[in-house]
Scaffold this motif. Structure first.
Motif, PDB file in Angstrom:
ATOM      1  N   ALA A 130       0.833  -1.201   0.000  1.00 48.16           N
ATOM      2  CA  ALA A 130       0.000   0.000   0.000  1.00 48.16           C
ATOM      3  C   ALA A 130       0.871   1.255   0.000  1.00 48.16           C
ATOM      4  O   ALA A 130       0.617   2.205  -0.753  1.00 48.16           O
ATOM      5  CB  ALA A 130      -0.941  -0.009   1.202  1.00 48.16           C
ATOM      6  N   ARG A 131       1.896   1.266   0.805  1.00 45.72           N
ATOM      7  CA  ARG A 131       2.766   2.437   0.872  1.00 45.72           C
ATOM      8  C   ARG A 131       3.552   2.616  -0.416  1.00 45.72           C
ATOM      9  O   ARG A 131       3.779   3.749  -0.869  1.00 45.72           O
ATOM     10  CB  ARG A 131       3.700   2.326   2.073  1.00 45.72           C
ATOM     11  N   ALA A 132       3.985   1.507  -1.016  1.00 49.11           N
ATOM     12  CA  ALA A 132       4.688   1.607  -2.295  1.00 49.11           C
ATOM     13  C   ALA A 132       3.789   2.206  -3.371  1.00 49.11           C
ATOM     14  O   ALA A 132       4.267   2.878  -4.286  1.00 49.11           O
ATOM     15  CB  ALA A 132       5.182   0.228  -2.731  1.00 49.11           C
ATOM     16  N   ALA A 133       2.470   1.964  -3.239  1.00 47.75           N
ATOM     17  CA  ALA A 133       1.503   2.505  -4.197  1.00 47.75           C
ATOM     18  C   ALA A 133       1.021   3.894  -3.810  1.00 47.75           C
ATOM     19  O   ALA A 133       0.126   4.441  -4.465  1.00 47.75           O
ATOM     20  CB  ALA A 133       0.308   1.552  -4.315  1.00 47.75           C
ATOM     21  N   GLY A 134       1.596   4.469  -2.743  1.00 51.47           N
ATOM     22  CA  GLY A 134       1.207   5.801  -2.306  1.00 51.47           C
ATOM     23  C   GLY A 134      -0.070   5.844  -1.507  1.00 51.47           C
ATOM     24  O   GLY A 134      -0.663   6.916  -1.336  1.00 51.47           O
ATOM     25  N   THR A 137      -3.001   5.768   3.799  1.00 53.72           N
ATOM     26  CA  THR A 137      -4.173   5.698   4.663  1.00 53.72           C
ATOM     27  C   THR A 137      -5.377   5.221   3.858  1.00 53.72           C
ATOM     28  O   THR A 137      -5.380   5.254   2.624  1.00 53.72           O
ATOM     29  CB  THR A 137      -4.510   7.072   5.268  1.00 53.72           C
ATOM     30  N   VAL A 138      -6.413   4.811   4.583  1.00 51.26           N
ATOM     31  CA  VAL A 138      -7.653   4.396   3.921  1.00 51.26           C
ATOM     32  C   VAL A 138      -8.263   5.567   3.153  1.00 51.26           C
ATOM     33  O   VAL A 138      -8.757   5.398   2.034  1.00 51.26           O
ATOM     34  CB  VAL A 138      -8.644   3.832   4.963  1.00 51.26           C
ATOM     35  N   ASP A 139      -8.218   6.768   3.714  1.00 53.59           N
ATOM     36  CA  ASP A 139      -8.778   7.935   3.032  1.00 53.59           C
ATOM     37  C   ASP A 139      -8.083   8.202   1.700  1.00 53.59           C
ATOM     38  O   ASP A 139      -8.726   8.515   0.695  1.00 53.59           O
ATOM     39  CB  ASP A 139      -8.677   9.175   3.921  1.00 53.59           C
ATOM     40  N   ILE A 140      -6.756   8.086   1.685  1.00 51.31           N
ATOM     41  CA  ILE A 140      -6.014   8.304   0.439  1.00 51.31           C
ATOM     42  C   ILE A 140      -6.392   7.254  -0.596  1.00 51.31           C
ATOM     43  O   ILE A 140      -6.564   7.545  -1.781  1.00 51.31           O
ATOM     44  CB  ILE A 140      -4.501   8.288   0.715  1.00 51.31           C
ATOM     45  N   ALA A 141      -6.539   5.998  -0.152  1.00 51.50           N
ATOM     46  CA  ALA A 141      -6.935   4.929  -1.075  1.00 51.50           C
ATOM     47  C   ALA A 141      -8.326   5.194  -1.644  1.00 51.50           C
ATOM     48  O   ALA A 141      -8.576   4.994  -2.847  1.00 51.50           O
ATOM     49  CB  ALA A 141      -6.897   3.586  -0.357  1.00 51.50           C
ATOM     50  N   LEU A 142      -9.248   5.648  -0.804  1.00 49.23           N
ATOM     51  CA  LEU A 142     -10.598   5.954  -1.277  1.00 49.23           C
ATOM     52  C   LEU A 142     -10.595   7.134  -2.244  1.00 49.23           C
ATOM     53  O   LEU A 142     -11.372   7.167  -3.206  1.00 49.23           O
ATOM     54  CB  LEU A 142     -11.515   6.232  -0.093  1.00 49.23           C
ATOM     55  N   ASP A 143      -9.711   8.101  -2.011  1.00 48.47           N
ATOM     56  CA  ASP A 143      -9.587   9.222  -2.944  1.00 48.47           C
ATOM     57  C   ASP A 143      -9.092   8.740  -4.309  1.00 48.47           C
ATOM     58  O   ASP A 143      -9.560   9.217  -5.352  1.00 48.47           O
ATOM     59  CB  ASP A 143      -8.623  10.270  -2.386  1.00 48.47           C
ATOM     60  N   ALA A 147     -11.195   9.033  -7.808  1.00 50.47           N
ATOM     61  CA  ALA A 147     -10.618   9.710  -8.961  1.00 50.47           C
ATOM     62  C   ALA A 147     -10.409   8.769 -10.149  1.00 50.47           C
ATOM     63  O   ALA A 147     -10.025   9.220 -11.228  1.00 50.47           O
ATOM     64  CB  ALA A 147      -9.285  10.347  -8.571  1.00 50.47           C
ATOM     65  N   GLY A 148     -10.661   7.467  -9.953  1.00 52.40           N
ATOM     66  CA  GLY A 148     -10.429   6.500 -11.028  1.00 52.40           C
ATOM     67  C   GLY A 148      -8.962   6.360 -11.384  1.00 52.40           C
ATOM     68  O   GLY A 148      -8.612   6.097 -12.542  1.00 52.40           O
ATOM     69  N   ALA A 149      -8.081   6.540 -10.389  1.00 53.10           N
ATOM     70  CA  ALA A 149      -6.633   6.518 -10.624  1.00 53.10           C
ATOM     71  C   ALA A 149      -6.117   5.084 -10.670  1.00 53.10           C
ATOM     72  O   ALA A 149      -5.588   4.554  -9.692  1.00 53.10           O
ATOM     73  CB  ALA A 149      -5.918   7.306  -9.527  1.00 53.10           C
ATOM     74  N   VAL A 150      -6.304   4.438 -11.815  1.00 60.58           N
ATOM     75  CA  VAL A 150      -5.901   3.041 -11.991  1.00 60.58           C
ATOM     76  C   VAL A 150      -4.624   2.972 -12.815  1.00 60.58           C
ATOM     77  O   VAL A 150      -4.468   3.699 -13.790  1.00 60.58           O
ATOM     78  CB  VAL A 150      -7.012   2.234 -12.702  1.00 60.58           C
ATOM     79  N   ARG A 151      -3.725   2.103 -12.403  1.00 66.04           N
ATOM     80  CA  ARG A 151      -2.520   1.873 -13.193  1.00 66.04           C
ATOM     81  C   ARG A 151      -2.172   0.398 -13.163  1.00 66.04           C
ATOM     82  O   ARG A 151      -2.566  -0.340 -12.254  1.00 66.04           O
ATOM     83  CB  ARG A 151      -1.355   2.698 -12.652  1.00 66.04           C
ATOM     84  N   ALA A 339      -3.972   3.517  -7.469  1.00 63.01           N
ATOM     85  CA  ALA A 339      -2.735   4.004  -6.858  1.00 63.01           C
ATOM     86  C   ALA A 339      -2.633   5.508  -7.082  1.00 63.01           C
ATOM     87  O   ALA A 339      -3.250   6.064  -7.986  1.00 63.01           O
ATOM     88  CB  ALA A 339      -1.519   3.297  -7.449  1.00 63.01           C
ATOM     89  N   ARG A 340      -1.828   6.131  -6.276  1.00 62.45           N
ATOM     90  CA  ARG A 340      -1.598   7.577  -6.440  1.00 62.45           C
ATOM     91  C   ARG A 340      -0.544   7.832  -7.494  1.00 62.45           C
ATOM     92  O   ARG A 340       0.360   7.024  -7.683  1.00 62.45           O
ATOM     93  CB  ARG A 340      -1.150   8.193  -5.122  1.00 62.45           C
TER      94      ARG A 340
END
Length: 340
Positions: A130-134, A137-143, A147-151, A339-340
């Motif tokens: 999770a941290r490697a993907a940025g 936190t759960v909130d960041i993952a939900l954001d 945003a549809g930020a798929v890679r 991921a971010r």
């Protein structure tokens, strides 16, 4: 065994995903999905992260994903929960998992098998992937989901003898680290930190040397680590990957020339712990370490007196007591993940 051997991405790409799995882009594109949880199967593992005190994320998950199907792991395995959901008329397009690295790794395997996008909600102790993907936190993952930020990201596949490929997200290890994990598992009632401390003490006195054979060359080692992507060359224990899209395996061999104490201290992976171990001159010398960067590798492993286990993404897998063949390969674009 040659050091820093160049990667061969074409060799890794020449292999198709396992027959039971679909390509990472086999699902609907992210922009076809809503951000309210429709099409999301969310699996929670209440046993993950028990050594970390944090607020219960479920109320926030229900608020932001009101239409998600939420399942908690109990007597059913994650495989059964996902298979049941995929057989329904409203099969999910996204597999979300709230748990630690072991749960996330299994969810990644199932996401590949069923052609789903993976949503990682960090709920474990370390949350390396999770941290490697940025996704700290759960909130960041939900954001990222909203945003549809798929890679697409690189994964690895591990095969023992002629078994089915298993998806790996962070690293595979044999030798001292799986032994330490197995010792810690015997003391789960003490928690990860105290259980780990006692396990480390026992390993200092009882770690086993193992024999490996690669390309016809034999070596006696304390441990082997295979991490995804090039990592810090000063480390031996690589838990958290440094890259999501570099299709190589960074192999570290710790030759069994030194003491058991150094075999155990070499497993330190926190920056502060590493700095302390180096200051105390407890880390093994560079001459005991060997590195190779490759796209795939095959090893014959002879455990000897060691416990025949293998660790991947912090989870233990039993292996044949009389030895086995281990094949690892990096898979480019092996998984689609938010991921971010």
């Amino acid at each position: 065994m040659p050091a820093d051997r160049p990667a061969d991405p074409e060799s890794a790409a020449a292999h198709a995903p396992a027959a039971a799995e679909q390509p990472a882009d086999a699902h609907a594109p992210a922009d076809a999905q809503t951000s309210d949880g429709r099409g999301v199967l969310l699996i929670t593992n209440s046993r993950a992260g028990t050594s970390v005190v944090r607020p219960d994320p479920l109320p926030e998950l229900r608020r932001r994903l009101p239409h998600a199907r939420i399942e908690s792991l109990g007597d059913s395995s994650m495989d059964d929960v996902v298979a049941s959901a995929m057989s329904a008329d409203d099969a999910p397009t996204v597999l979300a998992v709230l748990g630690g690295d072991g749960s996330v790794s299994r969810a990644a395997h199932l996401a590949r098998r069923h052609g789903l996008t993976l949503l990682v909600l960090p709920g474990g102790t370390f949350n390396h992937f999770a941290r490697a993907a940025g996704l700290d936190t759960v909130d960041i993952a939900l954001d990222a989901y909203a945003a549809g930020a798929v890679r697409s990201v690189v994964v690895a596949e591990a095969v023992i003898d002629d078994g089915e490929p298993v998806t790996v997200l962070n690293a595979v290890s044999i030798g001292a680290y799986p032994e330490l994990l197995a010792e810690r598992e015997k003391r789960t009632s003490l928690g990860k930190w105290w259980g780990g401390a006692i396990a480390a003490w026992r390993e200092i006195h009882g770690a086993h040397r193992i024999t490996i054979v690669r390309d016809g060359r034999r070596a006696v080692v304390w441990s082997v680590f295979a991490g995804l992507g090039r990592n810090d060359p000063r480390r031996i224990a690589m838990m958290r990957r440094a890259s999501l899209d570099e299709p190589v395996l960074d192999i570290r061999l710790h030759h069994a020339r030194g003491t058991r104490l150094r075999a155990v201290t070499s497993l330190a992976f926190g920056r502060r712990t590493l700095a302390l171990m180096r200051a105390l001159r407890l880390m093994p010398p560079a001459s005991d370490l060997e590195r190779a960067v490759v796209s795939e590798i095959e090893l014959t492993v002879r455990p000897g007196g060691a416990t025949p286990v293998l660790a991947h993404d912090g989870e233990l897998s039993d292996t044949p007591a009389d030895g086995y063949r281990l094949r690892l390969r990096a898979v480019p674009d092996g998984l689609r993940v938010y991921a971010r």
